[in-house]
Design a protein around this motif. Structure first.
Motif, PDB file in Angstrom:
ATOM      1  N   GLU A 245      89.623 -27.843  26.446  1.00  0.00           N
ATOM      2  CA  GLU A 245      88.734 -26.670  26.256  1.00  0.00           C
ATOM      3  C   GLU A 245      87.891 -26.951  24.985  1.00  0.00           C
ATOM      4  O   GLU A 245      88.484 -27.231  24.086  1.00  0.00           O
ATOM      5  CB  GLU A 245      89.288 -25.269  26.194  1.00  0.00           C
ATOM      6  N   GLU A 246      86.580 -26.611  25.023  1.00  0.00           N
ATOM      7  CA  GLU A 246      85.897 -26.706  23.880  1.00  0.00           C
ATOM      8  C   GLU A 246      84.597 -25.589  23.867  1.00  0.00           C
ATOM      9  O   GLU A 246      84.500 -25.041  25.182  1.00  0.00           O
ATOM     10  CB  GLU A 246      85.416 -27.882  23.570  1.00  0.00           C
ATOM     11  N   THR A 247      84.029 -25.406  23.052  1.00  0.00           N
ATOM     12  CA  THR A 247      82.963 -24.347  23.027  1.00  0.00           C
ATOM     13  C   THR A 247      81.543 -25.145  23.443  1.00  0.00           C
ATOM     14  O   THR A 247      81.305 -26.109  22.678  1.00  0.00           O
ATOM     15  CB  THR A 247      83.050 -23.869  21.723  1.00  0.00           C
ATOM     16  N   ASP A 248      80.838 -24.390  24.093  1.00  0.00           N
ATOM     17  CA  ASP A 248      79.564 -25.035  24.808  1.00  0.00           C
ATOM     18  C   ASP A 248      78.426 -24.590  23.465  1.00  0.00           C
ATOM     19  O   ASP A 248      78.408 -23.459  23.104  1.00  0.00           O
ATOM     20  CB  ASP A 248      79.028 -24.043  25.949  1.00  0.00           C
ATOM     21  N   PRO A 249      77.958 -25.700  22.918  1.00  0.00           N
ATOM     22  CA  PRO A 249      77.068 -25.414  21.708  1.00  0.00           C
ATOM     23  C   PRO A 249      75.866 -24.431  22.075  1.00  0.00           C
ATOM     24  O   PRO A 249      75.261 -23.949  21.270  1.00  0.00           O
ATOM     25  CB  PRO A 249      76.872 -26.780  21.254  1.00  0.00           C
ATOM     26  N   THR A 251      75.755 -22.097  25.005  1.00  0.00           N
ATOM     27  CA  THR A 251      75.954 -20.659  25.326  1.00  0.00           C
ATOM     28  C   THR A 251      77.141 -20.262  24.209  1.00  0.00           C
ATOM     29  O   THR A 251      77.258 -18.921  24.286  1.00  0.00           O
ATOM     30  CB  THR A 251      76.324 -20.612  26.698  1.00  0.00           C
ATOM     31  N   GLY A 252      77.751 -20.706  23.727  1.00  0.00           N
ATOM     32  CA  GLY A 252      79.165 -20.324  22.896  1.00  0.00           C
ATOM     33  C   GLY A 252      80.068 -20.065  23.560  1.00  0.00           C
ATOM     34  O   GLY A 252      81.199 -19.362  23.064  1.00  0.00           O
ATOM     35  N   GLU A 253      80.147 -20.280  24.929  1.00  0.00           N
ATOM     36  CA  GLU A 253      81.267 -19.967  25.930  1.00  0.00           C
ATOM     37  C   GLU A 253      82.019 -21.244  25.913  1.00  0.00           C
ATOM     38  O   GLU A 253      81.980 -22.174  25.627  1.00  0.00           O
ATOM     39  CB  GLU A 253      80.775 -19.612  27.474  1.00  0.00           C
ATOM     40  N   ARG A 254      83.485 -20.759  25.975  1.00  0.00           N
ATOM     41  CA  ARG A 254      84.457 -21.805  26.122  1.00  0.00           C
ATOM     42  C   ARG A 254      84.563 -22.445  27.565  1.00  0.00           C
ATOM     43  O   ARG A 254      84.266 -21.836  28.580  1.00  0.00           O
ATOM     44  CB  ARG A 254      85.978 -21.260  25.924  1.00  0.00           C
ATOM     45  N   LYS A 255      84.676 -23.782  27.566  1.00  0.00           N
ATOM     46  CA  LYS A 255      84.218 -24.364  28.940  1.00  0.00           C
ATOM     47  C   LYS A 255      85.335 -25.781  29.029  1.00  0.00           C
ATOM     48  O   LYS A 255      85.880 -26.214  27.715  1.00  0.00           O
ATOM     49  CB  LYS A 255      83.055 -24.921  29.198  1.00  0.00           C
ATOM     50  N   LYS A 256      85.702 -26.159  30.030  1.00  0.00           N
ATOM     51  CA  LYS A 256      86.692 -27.432  30.244  1.00  0.00           C
ATOM     52  C   LYS A 256      86.006 -28.730  30.388  1.00  0.00           C
ATOM     53  O   LYS A 256      84.788 -28.628  30.960  1.00  0.00           O
ATOM     54  CB  LYS A 256      87.741 -27.368  31.411  1.00  0.00           C
TER      55      LYS A 256
END
Length: 698
Positions: A245-249, A251-256
């Motif tokens: 998991e990391e943060t989408d630069p 949208t700021g949302e967490r994604k796999k």
């Protein structure tokens, strides 16, 4: 009563008139006089003795409660607690005295000097159940010290942190062709599951994945194929995955995001067929329990290769189109030792074709050797049972046949000793009996499948030992064996080659009859015993069969006499060897013979020995060693003795005989009669001279 003003402040008078002394820890030890005045005005002095205070280390016992930490992670303990002794009364789970400080005495952890909380970092390599013990030094407010330990129990690491899945590198496919990329076995657990990571793809490759093995199958497009990287998600049994998991630069949302990839190349060059020739090879044929010949391919061929027969054969042949397994149905009247080839066509996934011929023979050592195991009894408790072979040919090796798939049963075979280990691990719905197929590879490379019965027993069967005495009989004789128990119903499991068996179902009395032609050796006769509670077991009666004369083998029971062959220089003598009883097909073979000038050959099919004696040889006896093989696999030896007389023979002449080259008695008789006739004619032609000689002599 009251206290005068000069009394220490830690002394007071209770409501009931008793003097109360409560010195703190700073009061010096000693005897203190306390002046008091009673209510009626009388004065007096009370002596109060103050003893030295008990140290903090003596009255306080500190401890850490057991803590846990996951391998590869950091965790902290709870604060230590104490059991405090106040005037003989113990108070548990108390905080430590204010002002207590802490330090660690070992290097595998840290401690907060004020709170006593211990922190450790467990290595990723630590196994579940291992412990980390941290030594802690405690200093109390009075300066006394105590040593305690904080223990952490290690929990298993998350599989996503422990494993690092990887796929085999360097694989690819040509345009329109398919490639299978396997996952490296050491990089993943056995119980892992696999799926393709969802993504939008525009590379025109057709990609799929095996959810059990993780193998990625990819077919390249017909045109414009480029290298691709296929993202894969590995699902572990503890609920974790290989994704991160990391943060989408944006949208700021967490994604796999995936961490595992199968890299596949678009290949230009030779076809798969050019790299597959080494796989087009077959192993040694073997006989299965039905007498059919079975052959399986060796090596490796590309997935999707197909097989088909490509011509006529001497015997009926079945070819599995997917595996290439060959089954030859051998009729009972098939000629022994017949050799023929099976023409095969192998079509590879890229459309190229290989044509090969597989040699087959209908007779091998596997057909005559005796190998057996006693029937196996397995309890339903799941305890494995081991059984060694009762008859094992020298040089044989063993393996469990790939066809063994009885639900609820497990089996393994020791390749050297032939010991079978069987365990029933299934439920009541699974079979209570199984046949364990063992592939026996003999010293000459031939193979045979022996099916060993295994039975799960319960009730009376599980508690009863049923044995038959061992018997020894000669070929052509009979024996009657009685079991060690008689309460049950008895039946034969299968027929035993070379024996006629009859069993009494009520008593278990077993009558065994061998034939005159029965090959010597040990036989196992499996018998099933069924008890009143419907439980049953399989035991066996062991019978050692000897020859009709009582010998252990045909070699011991048959006397092999040397034969005589008449030889002459520069002459080829032919001699048909006498075939002893119970000899195998192609019974004869030459032993080690190397004499300069002598030329010896043997027609093994017809048993004809040809001997050419070198020129100049006179008056010698030369022994030629010969071997004779019997049906029980044993081998005897005898000599063909070549006698060379002193007579000469014209160059190029030869002689032959259907038996011994020594003249028969009829020849000698005719020779003597001829000689007598010649003498009589000479006497008649010279009768007058003879009569005169006799008259003068008398």
């Amino acid at each position: 009563m009251r206290i005068e003003d000069d009394a220490p402040e830690w002394v007071s008078v209770a409501a009931d008139g008793q003097l109360v002394a409560e010195p703190n820890r700073d009061v010096a030890p000693g005897v203190y006089p306390i002046n008091v005045i009673t209510d009626n005005g009388e004065r007096g002095t009370i002596l109060v003795e103050v003893a030295a205070p008990v140290s903090d280390a003596d009255r306080v016992t500190a401890e850490y409660k057991e803590s846990f930490v996951q391998a590869g992670r950091t965790n902290s303990s709870r604060r230590p607690v104490a059991t405090i002794d106040r005037d003989g009364v113990k108070y548990a789970k108390q905080p430590l005295p204010a002002g207590t400080t802490f330090s660690v005495s070992t290097a595998n952890g840290t401690v907060d000097p004020e709170t006593g909380v211990v922190t450790v970092n467990a290595p990723l390599s630590m196994a579940a159940g291992e412990t980390i013990v941290v030594g802690v030094d405690i200093r109390y407010p009075d300066g006394t010290t105590e040593k305690v330990t904080a223990q952490f129990v290690v929990d298993a690491a998350e599989q996503s942190e422990f494993y690092h899945p990887a796929y085999k590198e360097g694989l690819g496919a040509q345009a329109g062709r398919t490639v299978v990329v396997p996952v490296l076995e050491d990089s993943v657990p056995e119980d892992g599951q696999y799926e393709l990571f969802p993504q939008d793809r525009d590379d025109d490759w057709d990609v799929s994945i095996d959810p059990e093995t993780g193998a990625v199958t990819a077919t390249a497009p017909e045109e414009g194929a480029k290298d691709i990287s296929v993202p894969v998600t590995v699902l572990y049994s503890d609920g974790t995955t290989s994704d991160r998991e990391e943060t989408d630069p944006e949208t700021g949302e967490r994604k796999k995001v995936p961490t595992v990839f199968a890299h596949i190349s678009a290949v230009e060059g030779p076809t798969l067929a050019t790299d597959s020739t080494s796989g087009a090879d077959y192993g040694t044929p073997f006989f299965d329990a039905d007498g059919n010949i079975r052959i399986f391919p060796n090596g490796s061929l590309p997935q999707g290769a197909t097989f088909q027969q490509d011509g006529l054969t001497a015997l009926p042949v079945e070819v599995d189109p997917n595996t290439g397994a060959i089954t030859i149905k051998v009729p009972q009247d098939a000629p022994a030792g017949a050799n023929f080839d099976i023409p095969l066509k192998i079509t590879l996934p890229d459309g190229s074709v290989q044509e090969i011929r597989v040699p087959v023979a209908t007779k091998s050592e596997a057909a005559d050797q005796v190998v057996a195991w006693r029937p196996i009894k397995v309890t339903e408790s799941g305890t494995p049972t081991q059984v060694k072979p009762t008859a094992a040919p020298a040089g044989a090796t063993y393996a469990l046949a790939a066809s063994f798939d009885t639900p609820g049963w497990q089996a393994s075979v020791d390749p050297v000793s032939g010991a079978i280990i069987v365990n029933r691990v299934g439920t009541d719905e699974d079979p209570q009996a199984a046949l364990v197929p063992v592939v026996v590879t003999f010293a000459d490379g031939s193979q045979r499948v022996v099916e060993v019965p295994a039975t799960a027993v319960r009730g009376t069967a599980a508690l009863t030992e049923v044995d038959y005495p061992r018997a020894t009989i000669n070929a052509g004789q009979s024996a009657t064996l009685r079991p060690s128990v008689s309460h049950g119903t008895f039946s034969l499991v299968k027929t035993v080659p070379g024996l006629r068996t009859v069993i009494d179902p009520s008593t278990g009395e077993l009558t065994i009859t061998s034939f005159d032609s029965t090959v010597p050796g040990l036989r196992e006769i499996p018998v099933q015993v069924t008890f009143a509670d419907s439980s049953h077991l399989v035991t066996s009666a062991r019978v050692e069969v000897k020859t009709t004369s009582g010998a252990d083998t045909y070699t011991e029971g048959i006397k092999l006499d040397d034969v005589t062959v008449i030889g002459r220089p520069e002459t080829t003598s032919r001699y048909t060897l006498p075939v002893p009883p119970h000899a195998a097909d192609r019974a004869f073979s030459l032993g080690e013979f190397s004499v300069p000038g002598w030329n010896v050959t043997l027609d093994e099919v017809n048993g004809v020995l040809e001997v050419q004696v070198p020129a100049g040889t006179r008056g010698v006896r030369q022994a030629i060693p010969l071997n004779v093989a019997f049906a029980d696999g044993t081998v005897g030896t005898f000599n063909a003795v070549v006698e060379v007389d002193n007579a000469g023979v014209a160059e190029g002449s030869s002689q032959s005989s259907a038996g011994s080259s020594t003249p028969s008695p009829w020849v000698w008789a005719l020779a003597v009669l001829g000689l007598l006739g010649t003498v009589c004619k000479v006497l008649y032609d010279n009768r007058e001279q003879v009569l005169q000689f006799l008259a003068g002599w008398m």
